[in-house]
Design a protein around this motif. Structure first.
Motif, mmCIF file in Angstrom:
data_model
loop_
_atom_site.group_PDB
_atom_site.id
_atom_site.type_symbol
_atom_site.label_atom_id
_atom_site.label_comp_id
_atom_site.label_asym_id
_atom_site.label_seq_id
_atom_site.Cartn_x
_atom_site.Cartn_y
_atom_site.Cartn_z
ATOM 1 N N LEU B 66 -48.342 -11.032 4.056
ATOM 2 C CA LEU B 66 -47.046 -11.699 4.023
ATOM 3 C C LEU B 66 -46.984 -12.889 4.968
ATOM 4 O O LEU B 66 -46.448 -13.937 4.631
ATOM 5 C CB LEU B 66 -45.936 -10.714 4.418
ATOM 6 N N GLU B 67 -47.518 -12.736 6.181
ATOM 7 C CA GLU B 67 -47.291 -13.751 7.213
ATOM 8 C C GLU B 67 -48.488 -14.659 7.466
ATOM 9 O O GLU B 67 -48.323 -15.841 7.704
ATOM 10 C CB GLU B 67 -46.861 -13.084 8.523
ATOM 11 N N PRO B 70 -50.206 -17.102 3.878
ATOM 12 C CA PRO B 70 -49.650 -18.402 3.510
ATOM 13 C C PRO B 70 -50.060 -19.510 4.476
ATOM 14 O O PRO B 70 -50.323 -20.637 4.071
ATOM 15 C CB PRO B 70 -48.135 -18.171 3.563
ATOM 16 N N VAL B 71 -50.109 -19.167 5.773
ATOM 17 C CA VAL B 71 -50.482 -20.169 6.768
ATOM 18 C C VAL B 71 -51.947 -20.554 6.596
ATOM 19 O O VAL B 71 -52.313 -21.730 6.638
ATOM 20 C CB VAL B 71 -50.225 -19.629 8.196
ATOM 21 N N ALA B 74 -52.260 -22.813 3.609
ATOM 22 C CA ALA B 74 -51.764 -24.160 3.883
ATOM 23 C C ALA B 74 -52.776 -24.928 4.720
ATOM 24 O O ALA B 74 -52.942 -26.136 4.571
ATOM 25 C CB ALA B 74 -50.428 -24.084 4.597
ATOM 26 N N ALA B 75 -53.476 -24.224 5.584
ATOM 27 C CA ALA B 75 -54.450 -24.877 6.453
ATOM 28 C C ALA B 75 -55.805 -25.024 5.773
ATOM 29 O O ALA B 75 -56.720 -25.622 6.341
ATOM 30 C CB ALA B 75 -54.594 -24.089 7.745
#
Lengths: 367, 419
Positions: B66-67, B70-71, B74-75
């Motif tokens: 969940l956390e 996504p990061v 994106a990276a």
């Protein structure tokens, strides 16, 4: 030890060549080759081994010194630290400011639209700051007021109890060392452990309710009641951090010279008067440090309360750092801009607090 | 050889995953039960058939999916494959499998669930729905029997169940009549049954008449003790909280959760009491809807080996493999062929087999609004808003009216920000 006794023996007979005499005396008292001489011989050997290696380092440094001059060379030594601090302390601060001026839910700065001061405007748009329900970001203002109440209660109670404990522990009581460590023990625990311990005690089927049931009073669902959950959060935080401030205050108490108290005893000053006129004023600088630290730490409260109540019930124990975490990282969409803006506002409050404290401090010193 | 690795979220966040080798595929997986173990085992066969390919299953906590995922995406440092639940939300990163797989087979096998992974003009073949879930109620049949209260029938409404549960709890001195997981996803089904449109004429909404009616009822039931306060009022923010432990301990009569809990009930209730699944009760609006959901396996565009990634996912999508995984993990199949053939779940008690069948039988009752909601990419924001504001109404910080108005504002802000 042999060294000190040797020097001690030499001291009453000073000679023009004091050093040699001391060394001779030392040799005599040790009865064999002096340790210092042995050490010197060892150093010589080590130096001879290390010197060529150090030359390797020295040559480029000498070159740099010739190139940059002696003043600029200092920067070469500061560089590694500067890079680390720059990357992990200053750059994040700059990034935080930049993020606060952008919107959207993209992580990468390049994808984020610039929105100016909109995030700050959103946070401060309020009918009345005293009533979060009239604010656009009501959760922010609830968190602000929760934090304000929490800090007031927590710092007040904690510093009061720490002072009391420090004074008691500074007296000649039985098993003083034991009690000093008992009060310091919670500080050593991880905040999450503290929260879980108290959660086990206070939850519906926890230890406290089992005890209350046994006494016949009957249990209570502490953590589902907003006021009680808040009160227990303050309690837990005081319990966990008190030892640290007690320790600082204890050190402050021990730094007060004995003779002042002796003079007071001769003047037959009452204990209350001694406390008010001697202990408190002389403890003031330490007290100030304790207050600053406790205030800053209070505003930053997050981990233990988050693990303890999760910020609930509702938003009863949601503090400002948790609000920032939830806006920026836990929820969807991730509002990094709003979170960054809120964190800058907290930083502003902390800077003001620190400045006020510094100003008070300076006035105290000058006065 | 396949490696099963337990990586901490921190290690993942720091991108400490081993450097990529020639044909190394990293599969970021989380388990509700034993899913990752089973994938790891099944994929050994894929590796045997494709020499030189090494599929590494990194088992992570659900929170990391969940956390952190996504990061990472994106990276640009994400895994090649992952098991995800934010189906539409991560769409921009998905690898379109269409060039590598038989799309006819995929259409015939996965039908409507393929749409959950599609957003806007990205209408490819992205995700293989690996476990279909549906929300529904578990009841403690033993307590009903002890109380001498008959189980309400299949057409029973939420109010019938509330009355029956209260009667049972009173008669048997059970602490809680009802509980619903603290999750916006869980209350969405009942809300639809109360008339919530979710996707209204002016776009997504959490503040129409139906939703308000449900929130009012939900808050009233908290206030009169029908629903356990501990679940919704015992937490802050949008934190998830279930009541499975209370149900397993026999302290709860009626527990509204979902099909993914069957394994847990099967393992932990044992013969302590008889439990059964009664699906989703009906609302005054006539619908008796639950919420569908689940997890799927997707590949990411960032991968260096798109054809292998597609081959791995396609391998897992084949009917025999899918059926084996469903049987071993005790999950409802989303594969239409597997579902119609029926799954013989492994190591389950008759109660669990009956429960899974009951959940499967409830699938046709899912309202179109609930189906749409599951596929809507902004649903996570809506779930979070629901939990936060309804909790505030339950603890009395906001009136139901204010809470609903706040939900509308929050949703507008969230939609504006995630444009």
């Amino acid at each position: 030890m042999a060294e000190t006794t040797g020097q001690g023996a030499a001291a009453p007979a000073p000679t023009p060549t004091g050093d040699t005499a001391a060394a001779v005396a030392l040799t005599k008292s040790a009865g064999a080759v002096s340790p210092r001489a042995l050490k010197a011989r060892g150093d010589g050997l080590a130096l001879r081994l290390i010197a060529p290696v150090m030359r390797l380092v020295e040559i480029p440094m000498l070159g740099l010194q010739r190139l940059l001059g002696i003043n600029l060379l200092a920067w070469v030594f500061l560089l590694p630290n500067l890079v680390l601090f720059g990357l992990f302390a200053f750059l994040p601060v700059v990034l935080n400011v930049v993020y606060a001026g952008t919107g959207g839910d993209n992580v990468l700065l390049a994808d984020r639209p610039y929105v100016g001061a909109r995030n700050f405007a959103l946070l401060t748009e309020c009918g009345s700051y005293l009533d979060p329900n009239t604010c656009r970001e009501d959760k922010f203002w609830r968190a602000v007021w929760n934090t304000a109440w929490f800090v007031t209660l927590q710092v007040g109670i904690m510093v009061g109890f720490s002072l009391l404990t420090a004074i008691v522990l500074n007296r000649d009581i039985r098993a003083r060392g034991f009690f000093r460590s008992v009060f310091f023990f919670p500080v050593l625990l991880s905040p999450v452990v503290v929260a879980l311990i108290w959660k086990w005690i206070l939850q519906r089927e926890g230890v406290l309710n089992a005890f209350l049931d046994w006494t016949g009073i009957g249990g209570y669902n502490w953590l589902v009641d907003a006021e009680w959950a808040f009160a227990w959060s303050v309690f837990l935080s005081v319990w966990a951090h008190m030892g640290f401030y007690t320790l600082i205050l204890l050190a402050g108490l021990q730094a007060i010279p004995r003779d002042v108290y002796e003079a007071a005893t001769m003047d037959r000053a009452s204990p209350w008067r001694v406390f008010r006129k001697i202990t408190l004023p002389l403890l003031a600088p330490t007290m100030l440090v304790v207050l600053v630290l406790a205030l800053i730490k209070g505003v930053q409260t997050f981990d233990e309360v988050y693990a303890f109540t999760g910020g609930g019930p509702g938003t009863a124990t949601t503090f400002i750092i948790q609000y920032i975490y939830e806006e920026g990282f836990a929820g969807a969409p991730r509002l990094f801009g709003l979170a960054a803006a809120a964190s800058l506002m907290v930083a502003g409050v902390l800077v003001v607090l620190t400045l006020v404290q510094l100003w008070v401090n300076r006035r105290n010193v000058d006065g | 050889m396949t490696h099963l690795k337990l990586l901490g979220t921190t290690a993942l966040a720091l991108g400490l995953a081993a450097p990529a080798m020639a044909q190394e595929i990293r599969f970021m997986c989380y388990s509700d039960g034993n899913e990752c173990e089973v994938y790891d085992d099944v994929l050994t066969r894929f590796e045997a058939a494709n020499p030189g390919v090494d599929v590494i299953v990194d088992v992570v906590p659900y929170q990391a999916i969940l956390e952190n995922l996504p990061v990472q995406l994106a990276a640009g440092t994400g895994p090649d494959i992952a098991k995800v639940t934010d189906l539409g939300g991560l769409n921009e990163y998905y690898l379109d499998l269409a060039p590598y797989v038989d799309t006819g087979y995929w259409d015939a096998s996965f039908g409507g669930t393929l749409d959950w992974y599609r957003v806007g003009d990205r209408q490819g073949y992205y995700g293989m729905h690996s476990q279909l879930t549906i929300t529904g109620a578990f009841v403690n049949a033993t307590l009903f029997e002890q109380a001498g209260v008959a189980l309400p029938g299949p057409e029973a409404t939420w109010e019938d169940w509330a009355a029956a549960s209260r009667a049972v709890a009173e008669a048997t001195d059970t602490p809680f009549p009802m509980a619903i997981d603290r999750s916006g996803h869980r209350v969405a089904g009942p809300a639809v049954s109360y008339g919530a449109a979710l996707n209204g004429p002016d776009g997504p909404t959490l503040s129409d008449e139906g939703f308000t009616a449900f929130v009012q009822q939900f808050v009233d039931w908290h206030n009169d003790g029908t629903i356990a306060r501990d679940v919704w009022a015992g937490q802050g923010g949008a934190t998830y909280q279930d009541a499975a432990q209370e149900f397993i301990n026999g302290e709860l009569v009626f527990y509204y959760s979902g099909s993914w809990q069957v394994s847990r009930m099967n393992d932990q209730v044992g013969d302590f009491f008889d439990w059964q699944v009664v699906g989703s009760p009906c609302g005054p609006a006539g619908a008796c809807s639950g919420m569908p959901g689940g997890a799927g396996i997707v590949g990411f565009e960032q991968t260096e080996h798109p054809e292998i990634v597609a081959a791995v996912i396609d391998f897992l999508a084949q009917e025999d493999v899918y059926a084996e995984v469903a049987a071993r993990t005790r999950n409802l199949p989303a594969h239409l062929g597997v579902a119609s053939a029926g799954v013989a779940f492994e190591d389950v008690t008759p109660a669990a087999q009956a429960a899974l069948s009951a959940f499967a039988a409830d699938l046709p009752d899912v309202a179109p609004a609930a189906f749409w909601y599951q596929g809507y990419p902004g649903n996570r924001a809506m779930f979070g808003i629901t939990v936060e504001r309804v909790s505030q109404a339950i603890v009395g910080e906001l009136s139901v009216e204010d809470a609903v108005a706040r939900m509308a504002d929050d949703l507008a802000t969230a939609m504006a920000e995630s444009q």
